[in-house]
Motif scaffolding. Structure first.
Motif, PDB file in Angstrom:
ATOM      1  N   ILE A 524       6.459   4.351  -3.442  1.00 50.03           N
ATOM      2  CA  ILE A 524       5.675   4.192  -4.669  1.00 50.03           C
ATOM      3  C   ILE A 524       6.554   3.655  -5.796  1.00 50.03           C
ATOM      4  CG2 ILE A 524       4.264   5.364  -6.410  1.00 50.03           C
ATOM      5  CD1 ILE A 524       2.938   5.162  -3.675  1.00 50.03           C
ATOM      6  N   GLU A 534       7.859   9.914  -3.023  1.00 47.62           N
ATOM      7  CA  GLU A 534       6.464   9.583  -2.705  1.00 47.62           C
ATOM      8  C   GLU A 534       6.369   8.216  -2.031  1.00 47.62           C
ATOM      9  OE1 GLU A 534       3.701  11.960  -5.942  1.00 47.62           O
ATOM     10  OE2 GLU A 534       4.183   9.853  -6.308  1.00 47.62           O
ATOM     11  N   TYR A 535       5.507   8.141  -1.024  1.00 50.67           N
ATOM     12  CA  TYR A 535       5.300   6.855  -0.341  1.00 50.67           C
ATOM     13  C   TYR A 535       3.863   6.756   0.173  1.00 50.67           C
ATOM     14  CZ  TYR A 535       5.778   9.370   4.140  1.00 50.67           C
ATOM     15  OH  TYR A 535       5.611  10.220   5.194  1.00 50.67           O
ATOM     16  N   LYS A 536       3.414   5.527   0.406  1.00 51.60           N
ATOM     17  CA  LYS A 536       2.091   5.298   1.001  1.00 51.60           C
ATOM     18  C   LYS A 536       2.230   5.236   2.512  1.00 51.60           C
ATOM     19  CE  LYS A 536      -0.297   2.925  -2.767  1.00 51.60           C
ATOM     20  NZ  LYS A 536      -1.335   3.990  -2.885  1.00 51.60           N
ATOM     21  N   ASP A 542      -2.806   6.455   1.999  1.00 53.45           N
ATOM     22  CA  ASP A 542      -2.780   7.508   0.987  1.00 53.45           C
ATOM     23  C   ASP A 542      -1.324   7.791   0.596  1.00 53.45           C
ATOM     24  OD1 ASP A 542      -2.051   8.544   3.396  1.00 53.45           O
ATOM     25  OD2 ASP A 542      -3.157  10.419   3.188  1.00 53.45           O
ATOM     26  N   THR A 543      -1.136   8.630  -0.422  1.00 50.34           N
ATOM     27  CA  THR A 543       0.214   8.918  -0.934  1.00 50.34           C
ATOM     28  C   THR A 543       0.651  10.316  -0.491  1.00 50.34           C
ATOM     29  OG1 THR A 543      -0.131   7.509  -2.865  1.00 50.34           O
ATOM     30  CG2 THR A 543       1.630   9.161  -2.997  1.00 50.34           C
ATOM     31  N   THR A 545       4.474  12.932   0.167  1.00 50.68           N
ATOM     32  CA  THR A 545       5.860  13.128  -0.256  1.00 50.68           C
ATOM     33  C   THR A 545       6.752  13.341   0.957  1.00 50.68           C
ATOM     34  OG1 THR A 545       5.133  14.138  -2.333  1.00 50.68           O
ATOM     35  CG2 THR A 545       7.409  14.539  -1.659  1.00 50.68           C
TER      36      THR A 545
END
Length: 590
Positions: A524, A534-536, A542-543, A545
């Motif tokens: 992100i 955080e990443y998709k 969706d996001t 952690t």
């Protein structure tokens, strides 16, 4: 090591059950109550070990052994004298013994495999990494010595090797044939494997009563004759210039002990005292205080002697814990002897890579137990009468929010000062973000707060700022903790970015997240105030952690980069705090 281990029964306080002491390291700590038998081990090493080995090797007649009536076990049970020599299965002696056999008889893989299986058997090791070869006199203390017949019988009963394997090992070790299992194959094979075939060490003793004296000839290193020994290395002959380096080394230790770079010791022409030069003044060593006086004697003896087994009785006498630690570090890092130390002090137990042995006296017998785990060392403290309030588990505590913070701090500390060891110089404790509101660094009781300084006087805390932009401010709880920690013997570190992960190089952090999580589509944000874990996710978009601990472990395998935000500045401050807490530096810069 010069000695890998010893075993004793039927000697002074050691009863019928053979007590094994090994594998030994460079520093070996014998710890227990008064009259538990610690001094008897040192006495045996100093007075009998070398002579016994020489008798077994045929270099000395048994009649010259110096055993007296007092050396006989007089406890409540029947006991005969037995003596075991240890062989560290991971040490150089074991390899040297196999090489000696190969040199005489040629390479043989099967023979080597049989040796490994035999020596590592439980009958030899009792589950440790040292194998013991057991000898006993053929009649009395002062008679010839051979392998214990009872031990040989146990070897046969255990069936460690089959008779055919024994015959093969014997034949390949000795180059002979014929013979019988009990009289030839087993004892003669063991004779070639025994550590007595390796060079015999030189052993000296430093007794508990120590004083500097002008005496020249002396049988010990208690301080008697130390002036003469120091004078010799202070002004060596033309063909021994290396001795002067040893004298300079003792001077360096004296400077460290006294915390003054102007210090030097010198033996005057009259050789009647040891002078200490400090800040333009000259003083005799015995005017410096008993602790300094004794620690210099110990360091001098350990430096003058080379490649010895040095038995030291109660080095903690008159020594403050800081001096105890300085002495043990000097012995470990600056000398080449092996040390066997009897003590009542728990401060020696945390020596890096030391072997610790608990000596207990139970029902008229001395018992030796190896102490490796924290639980075993805690038992020693209880035996010595220590209580939790008497001991600091380490000299400083760093409070962090969670396990990933600990991983990063250890990684960064090792990069900036590898000499600092977790569990000795510092401990890292977890407080958890929500628990912070219940913590206090103040001494006085504050409503519903836990006083951290009651656990340790030297404390600092690392807190995430949790700021999402530059105009944010840390919350009231963190402000209060920062103020309290900064007042005492420590400080509060509030991260410059959002949290501790913002100190990681963005490219390295992104790589670590992707290596530990196969479903990463994109990170992100990796900014200063971003939640950079955080990443998709792929497919779902969706996001989520990333796992903080997995990422931290992956990052810690790469070289540390301290040049991000204020990381280097804060790590230098943390390093200084730990070193001051351990007496390695004088004052922490606030």
């Amino acid at each position: 090591m010069l000695i890998d281990g010893i075993a004793l029964s039927g000697y002074r306080s050691f009863g019928s059950k053979l007590q094994k002491f090994g594998p030994l390291q460079k520093i070996n700590i014998l710890i227990g109550q008064n009259n538990s038998g610690k001094s008897n081990i040192l006495k045996f090493l100093k007075e009998h070990y070398v002579d016994l080995v020489n008798v077994i090797r045929g270099r000395k007649p048994p009649s010259e052994l110096k055993f007296s009536e007092l050396d006989t076990y007089k406890g409540p049970e029947q006991s005969s004298f037995q003596f075991g020599i240890g062989l560290n299965l991971e040490g150089p002696k074991y390899s040297a013994i196999k090489d000696m056999i190969s040199h005489r008889r040629g390479e043989d893989q099967r023979r080597d495999e049989l040796i490994d299986r035999l020596i590592s058997a439980k009958l030899f090791t009792d589950g440790s990494r040292a194998a013991f070869f057991i000898y006993q006199p053929q009649s009395s203390f002062k008679s010839g010595y051979a392998f214990s017949p009872d031990w040989i019988k146990k070897i046969i009963q255990e069936n460690i090797l089959s008779p055919e394997e024994w015959r093969y090992l014997w034949s390949q070790s000795t180059g002979t044939s014929g013979g019988s299992l009990e009289n030839h194959w087993i004892p003669e094979s063991l004779k070639h494997l025994s550590p007595v075939n390796i060079e015999i060490p030189k052993i000296e003793m430093i007794p508990a009563i120590r004083k500097v004296s002008q005496t020249v000839a002396t049988p010990d290193y208690s301080g008697e004759g130390i002036i003469h020994s120091l004078a010799k290395i202070q002004n060596p002959s033309y063909n021994e210039p290396h001795l002067r380096k040893s004298f300079d080394q003792i001077n360096e230790f004296a400077r460290e002990v006294l915390g003054n770079n102007s210090v030097s010791i010198e033996i005057p022409y009259q050789r009647d005292m040891i002078n200490v030069y400090m800040d333009g003044k000259t003083l005799p060593l015995d005017s410096m205080g008993t602790g300094v006086h004794e620690v210099i004697i110990l360091a001098a003896a350990a430096t003058v002697l080379k490649n010895h087994v040095l038995c030291i009785e109660e080095p903690e006498l008159h020594l403050h814990p800081v001096l105890q630690k300085k002495l043990i570090c000097y012995l470990l890092e600056k000398t080449d002897n092996q040390y066997i130390i009897s003590t009542h002090s728990a401060h020696f137990m945390d020596t890096p890579n030391a072997a610790v042995f608990h000596i207990k006296y139970d029902k008229g017998n001395s018992i030796i137990e190896s102490a490796i785990s924290p639980k075993e060392k805690s038992t020693i403290c209880n035996d010595l009468g220590y209580r939790a309030s008497d001991l600091l588990q380490s000299n400083s505590i760093i409070w962090v929010e969670g396990p990933s913070d600990r991983i990063y701090l250890n990684h960064w500390l090792q990069s900036i000062d590898p000499s600092l060891i977790e569990g000795i110089h510092y401990s890292i404790m977890f407080y958890g973000g929500r628990l912070a509101s219940h913590l206090s660094a103040e001494d006085s009781s504050i409503e519903d707060f836990i006083s951290l300084r009651k656990l340790n006087r030297n404390i600092c805390i690392v807190m995430d700022s949790d700021m999402s932009k530059s105009t944010d401010r840390i919350n009231k709880t963190k402000k209060r903790l920062q103020k309290e920690f900064d007042k005492g013997q420590g400080f509060a570190w509030v991260t410059k970015g959002r949290e501790i992960e913002n100190y990681i190089d963005p490219k390295l952090l992104e790589k670590a997240i992707k290596q530990t999580h196969s479903n990463v589509k994109s990170i992100i944000s990796l900014g200063k105030y971003s939640n950079c874990l955080e990443y998709k996710r792929k497919n779902k978009n969706d996001t989520v952690t990333a796992d903080k601990i997995k990422v931290a472990l992956k990052v810690s395998k790469s070289k540390a980069n301290l040049d991000i935000l204020d990381l280097r500045k804060m790590m230098e401050k943390l390093r200084g705090f730990i070193r001051v807490s351990n007496g390695l530096e004088k004052k922490l810069k606030k």
